[in-house]
Design a protein around this motif. Structure first.
Motif, short mmCIF file in Angstrom:
data_model
loop_
_atom_site.label_atom_id
_atom_site.label_comp_id
_atom_site.label_asym_id
_atom_site.label_seq_id
_atom_site.Cartn_x
_atom_site.Cartn_y
_atom_site.Cartn_z
N PHE A 183 0.83 -1.20 0.00
CA PHE A 183 0.00 0.00 0.00
C PHE A 183 0.87 1.26 0.00
CE2 PHE A 183 -2.24 3.38 2.32
CZ PHE A 183 -3.30 3.57 1.43
N LEU A 184 1.95 1.23 0.77
CA LEU A 184 2.87 2.37 0.80
C LEU A 184 3.47 2.63 -0.57
CD1 LEU A 184 4.60 4.44 2.47
CD2 LEU A 184 6.28 2.60 2.65
N LEU A 185 3.88 1.57 -1.27
CA LEU A 185 4.48 1.74 -2.60
C LEU A 185 3.46 2.25 -3.62
CD1 LEU A 185 6.82 -1.35 -2.93
CD2 LEU A 185 7.45 1.05 -2.71
N ILE A 186 2.26 1.71 -3.61
CA ILE A 186 1.24 2.15 -4.56
C ILE A 186 0.89 3.61 -4.30
CG2 ILE A 186 -1.18 1.85 -5.23
CD1 ILE A 186 -0.74 -1.17 -4.82
N ASP A 187 0.72 3.97 -3.04
CA ASP A 187 0.41 5.35 -2.69
C ASP A 187 1.56 6.28 -3.09
OD1 ASP A 187 -1.22 7.35 -1.32
OD2 ASP A 187 0.38 7.35 0.20
N ASP A 188 2.78 5.88 -2.82
CA ASP A 188 3.95 6.68 -3.15
C ASP A 188 4.10 6.85 -4.66
OD1 ASP A 188 6.46 7.96 -2.16
OD2 ASP A 188 7.35 6.42 -3.45
N MET A 189 3.89 5.79 -5.40
CA MET A 189 4.02 5.86 -6.85
C MET A 189 2.92 6.72 -7.48
SD MET A 189 5.16 1.92 -7.50
CE MET A 189 5.44 2.01 -9.25
N PHE A 190 1.72 6.64 -6.93
CA PHE A 190 0.63 7.47 -7.45
C PHE A 190 0.94 8.95 -7.28
CE2 PHE A 190 -3.23 9.92 -6.52
CZ PHE A 190 -3.88 9.81 -7.75
N TRP A 191 1.36 9.33 -6.07
CA TRP A 191 1.62 10.74 -5.80
C TRP A 191 2.88 11.23 -6.48
CZ3 TRP A 191 -2.30 13.43 -4.63
CH2 TRP A 191 -3.33 12.91 -3.86
N ALA A 192 3.81 10.36 -6.82
CA ALA A 192 5.03 10.78 -7.54
C ALA A 192 4.76 10.97 -9.02
CB ALA A 192 6.13 9.75 -7.34
N ALA A 193 3.78 10.28 -9.56
CA ALA A 193 3.48 10.43 -10.99
C ALA A 193 2.90 11.80 -11.30
CB ALA A 193 2.50 9.34 -11.43
N ILE A 194 2.19 12.39 -10.36
CA ILE A 194 1.53 13.68 -10.62
C ILE A 194 2.53 14.81 -10.86
CG2 ILE A 194 -0.01 15.42 -9.62
CD1 ILE A 194 -1.51 13.04 -8.31
N PRO A 195 3.52 15.04 -9.99
CA PRO A 195 4.48 16.10 -10.31
C PRO A 195 5.35 15.79 -11.52
CG PRO A 195 5.10 15.02 -8.27
CD PRO A 195 3.76 14.49 -8.65
N ALA A 196 5.59 14.51 -11.78
CA ALA A 196 6.36 14.16 -12.99
C ALA A 196 5.62 14.62 -14.24
CB ALA A 196 6.63 12.66 -13.03
N VAL A 197 4.32 14.38 -14.29
CA VAL A 197 3.53 14.82 -15.44
C VAL A 197 3.44 16.35 -15.46
CG1 VAL A 197 1.21 14.82 -16.44
CG2 VAL A 197 2.22 12.71 -15.64
N GLY A 198 3.28 16.95 -14.30
CA GLY A 198 3.19 18.41 -14.24
C GLY A 198 4.43 19.09 -14.78
N PHE A 199 5.60 18.61 -14.37
CA PHE A 199 6.83 19.21 -14.88
C PHE A 199 7.07 18.85 -16.33
CE2 PHE A 199 7.67 20.20 -10.52
CZ PHE A 199 8.42 21.36 -10.60
N ALA A 200 6.63 17.70 -16.76
CA ALA A 200 6.74 17.36 -18.18
C ALA A 200 5.89 18.31 -19.01
CB ALA A 200 6.32 15.91 -18.41
N MET A 201 4.73 18.67 -18.50
CA MET A 201 3.88 19.63 -19.22
C MET A 201 4.53 21.01 -19.25
SD MET A 201 0.19 18.33 -17.82
CE MET A 201 -0.74 19.68 -18.48
#
Length: 154
Positions: free
Chosen positions: A5-23
């Motif tokens: 659960f920790l890994l899934i939660d961590d990966m979900f929240w890390a994907a958001i800023p990665a996409v934001g900075f890519a944009m």
């Protein structure tokens, strides 16, 4: 189960800023998914290695090296420069909390006076910030150095 659960939660929240900075960096729309996946994999790998006792500096180096290899593979596959994937994926691992604690300690030292405990906190957080940033930059460079080292410079 808690680690999963920790890994899934961590990966979900890390994907958001990665996409934001890519944009922000004008990455093509089709490649935003790859940036999100790379950011999630990198941050999740860092969290996993930290759960097994690796310090955050070394975990960041290992995670960005993994991101670098993934980005190198995707850049060859899609004929797009490697930093399109790797830079945005490494952004969620920037040590903002340690840098903030360093600056907060410096301001407190300036306004409230000098104490050795405060100096120790400032130095620890500052060095941790510095070493994480060095790990991020070296981790992104290592795959290219290993793969392309036989090529001539000119």
């Amino acid at each position: 189960m808690d680690l999963l659960f920790l890994l899934i939660d961590d990966m979900f929240w890390a994907a958001i800023p990665a996409v934001g900075f890519a944009m922000v960096f004008n990455v093509p729309k089709q490649m935003l998914v790859y940036c999100a996946v790379a950011g999630a994999i990198g941050h999740g790998f860092r969290t996993l290695t930290m759960q097994f006792g690796l310090p955050i500096e070394w975990a960041s180096l290992a995670a960005t090296t993994l991101i670098g290899f993934i980005g190198l593979y995707w850049s060859r596959k899609h004929l797009i420069p490697r930093p399109v994937f790797t830079v945005a994926a490494a952004i969620p691992m920037i040590p903002g909390s340690y840098a903030f604690a360093t600056m907060l300690g410096l301001v407190e030292m300036n306004s409230g006076g000098f104490t050795y405990q405060l100096l120790q906190t400032v130095i620890e957080n500052g060095l941790k910030t510095l070493f994480i940033l060095i790990a991020l930059s070296f981790g992104l460079a290592i795959p290219s150095v290993l793969i392309y080292r036989g090529r001539p410079i000119v």
